[in-house]
Write an enzyme that holds these catalytic residues in place. Structure first.
Site, PDB file in Angstrom:
ATOM      1  N   ASN A   1      -4.450  49.430  46.536  1.00 20.03           N
ATOM      2  CA  ASN A   1      -3.636  48.336  47.089  1.00 20.03           C
ATOM      3  C   ASN A   1      -2.476  48.860  47.942  1.00 20.03           C
ATOM      4  O   ASN A   1      -1.588  48.097  48.301  1.00 20.03           O
ATOM      5  CB  ASN A   1      -3.101  47.445  45.958  1.00 20.03           C
ATOM      6  CG  ASN A   1      -2.135  48.189  45.032  1.00 20.03           C
ATOM      7  OD1 ASN A   1      -1.904  49.386  45.208  1.00 20.03           O
ATOM      8  ND2 ASN A   1      -1.581  47.499  44.059  1.00 20.03           N
TER       9      ASN A   1
ATOM     10  N   HIS B   1      -0.220  51.122  47.011  1.00 17.25           N
ATOM     11  CA  HIS B   1       0.996  51.553  46.310  1.00 17.25           C
ATOM     12  C   HIS B   1       1.162  53.071  46.375  1.00 17.25           C
ATOM     13  O   HIS B   1       0.189  53.814  46.513  1.00 17.25           O
ATOM     14  CB  HIS B   1       1.041  51.022  44.864  1.00 17.25           C
ATOM     15  CG  HIS B   1       0.115  51.659  43.880  1.00 17.25           C
ATOM     16  ND1 HIS B   1      -0.349  51.003  42.759  1.00 17.25           N
ATOM     17  CD2 HIS B   1      -0.437  52.906  43.813  1.00 17.25           C
ATOM     18  CE1 HIS B   1      -1.118  51.824  42.068  1.00 17.25           C
ATOM     19  NE2 HIS B   1      -1.189  52.976  42.686  1.00 17.25           N
TER      20      HIS B   1
ATOM     21  N   GLU C   1       4.332  48.642  43.708  1.00 20.92           N
ATOM     22  CA  GLU C   1       3.278  47.715  44.100  1.00 20.92           C
ATOM     23  C   GLU C   1       3.673  46.985  45.385  1.00 20.92           C
ATOM     24  O   GLU C   1       4.856  46.980  45.764  1.00 20.92           O
ATOM     25  CB  GLU C   1       3.051  46.705  42.964  1.00 20.92           C
ATOM     26  CG  GLU C   1       2.649  47.344  41.625  1.00 20.92           C
ATOM     27  CD  GLU C   1       1.208  47.867  41.581  1.00 20.92           C
ATOM     28  OE1 GLU C   1       0.722  48.410  42.599  1.00 20.92           O
ATOM     29  OE2 GLU C   1       0.575  47.737  40.521  1.00 20.92           O
TER      30      GLU C   1
ATOM     31  N   ASP D   1       6.131  58.674  37.810  1.00 24.51           N
ATOM     32  CA  ASP D   1       6.092  57.432  37.028  1.00 24.51           C
ATOM     33  C   ASP D   1       5.613  57.685  35.605  1.00 24.51           C
ATOM     34  O   ASP D   1       5.131  58.784  35.278  1.00 24.51           O
ATOM     35  CB  ASP D   1       5.227  56.378  37.731  1.00 24.51           C
ATOM     36  CG  ASP D   1       3.927  56.948  38.291  1.00 24.51           C
ATOM     37  OD1 ASP D   1       3.512  58.044  37.858  1.00 24.51           O
ATOM     38  OD2 ASP D   1       3.338  56.308  39.164  1.00 24.51           O
TER      39      ASP D   1
HETATM   40  P1  PGA Z   1      -5.861  57.904  41.636  1.00 24.94           P
HETATM   41  O1  PGA Z   1      -4.541  57.029  41.711  1.00 24.94           O
HETATM   42  O2  PGA Z   1      -5.469  59.265  42.065  1.00 24.94           O
HETATM   43  O3  PGA Z   1      -6.261  57.891  40.188  1.00 24.94           O
HETATM   44  O4  PGA Z   1      -6.854  57.272  42.538  1.00 24.94           O
HETATM   45  C1  PGA Z   1      -3.741  57.123  42.829  1.00 24.94           C
HETATM   46  C2  PGA Z   1      -2.572  56.190  42.710  1.00 24.94           C
HETATM   47  O5  PGA Z   1      -2.703  55.124  42.107  1.00 24.94           O
HETATM   48  O6  PGA Z   1      -1.508  56.525  43.256  1.00 24.94           O
END
Ligand code: PGA
Length: 248
Positions: free
Chosen positions: A142, A144, A149, A80
């Site tokens: 959450n 994702h 999302e 992304d």
């Molecule tokens: P993080 O993010 O590794 O910074 O916790 C993970 C994600 O949002 O996929």
């Protein structure tokens, strides 16, 4: 520990490995990348940003340098990228340059990021290189994966998303001010991710407990995008004891 999930009548085995420290997880996951690169110098790697993969990237850099593995033929595709960033320093491309590409001498011609201009052409480009051999994933609090999302259709391809406020809050730590966190991003879709030949997902810390519990609950739900991984035949989930805290 191996968990079995029932999915539309088909039993799928999702391997779950729980380790005490991030360093142990980084060692195991980086080893997977190293053995792929040893077997296949033209490997196509699916890469992620965020706090989670940093330790794995550090371990990978050390191992690749120690073994002097050639990387000229490797291709990478990131999950992304933000849309509408005012400062390049916050981009995922910059993150990857600093945390992996530059230390390993991987050149810009080898790396790919989705953009508003490419969208579904990104999926086609991945397919043209023969598909992603090994995809690393984190998971959002959450549920994702990449920036898919909750509510994202399981059949989604690379697309633009509006970020949830919880995601913007989670990511604010990477920005000088919370207002600078973009509202939109472009992300591989869930169907894009599922095309990878092998997937590793890492989750660490108590703030991932609920997302991990839902992902492994055996129910494939749009409320937890990561639950789509139950439909993939070759996923390994690496957890620390905190992230695994709601599994017992
Ligand atoms: P993080 O993010 O590794 O910074 O916790 C993970 C994600 O949002 O996929």
């Amino acid at each position: 520990m191996t968990t079995i999930h029932e999915n539309k009548g088909i039993f799928i085995y999702m391997q779950v490995i729980i380790k005490r420290t991030t360093a142990e997880i980084a060692d195991l996951v980086s080893e997977k990348f190293v053995s792929l690169l040893e077997k296949k110098p033209k490997a196509v790697l699916g890469l992620a940003t965020g706090s989670t993969p940093i330790a794995t990237y550090e371990a990978l850099i050390n191992k690749i340098k120690a073994k002097n593995l050639p990387l000229e033929d490797v291709k990478t595709f990131n999950l992304d990228e933000y849309v509408g960033l005012e400062k390049e320093k916050y981009s995922y491309r910059t993150f990857m340059e600093e945390n992996l590409f530059s230390p390993l001498g991987i050149s810009s011609s080898q790396v790919h990021f989705p953009s508003e201009k490419t969208l579904s052409a990104y999926d086609e480009q991945i397919a043209a290189y023969g598909g992603i051999d090994l995809q690393i994933l984190g998971i959002g609090s959450n549920g994702h994966i990449a920036f898919n999302e909750p509510g994202t259709p399981f059949e989604s391809k690379t697309h633009v998303v509006k970020l949830e406020e919880s995601t913007r809050d989670d990511n604010a730590r990477f920005f000088d001010t919370p207002e600078e966190v973009p509202t939109h991003a472009v992300t591989m879709g869930l169907a894009t991710i599922l095309q990878a030949k092998e997937i590793v997902l890492i989750a660490t810390g108590t703030n991932k407990q609920e997302a991990v519990r839902q992902m492994l609950s055996g129910v494939n739900s749009l409320n937890c995008p990561a639950s789509i991984l139950n439909q993939h035949p070759h996923v390994t989930v690496y957890l620390d004891e905190e992230a695994a805290g709601k599994l017992y």
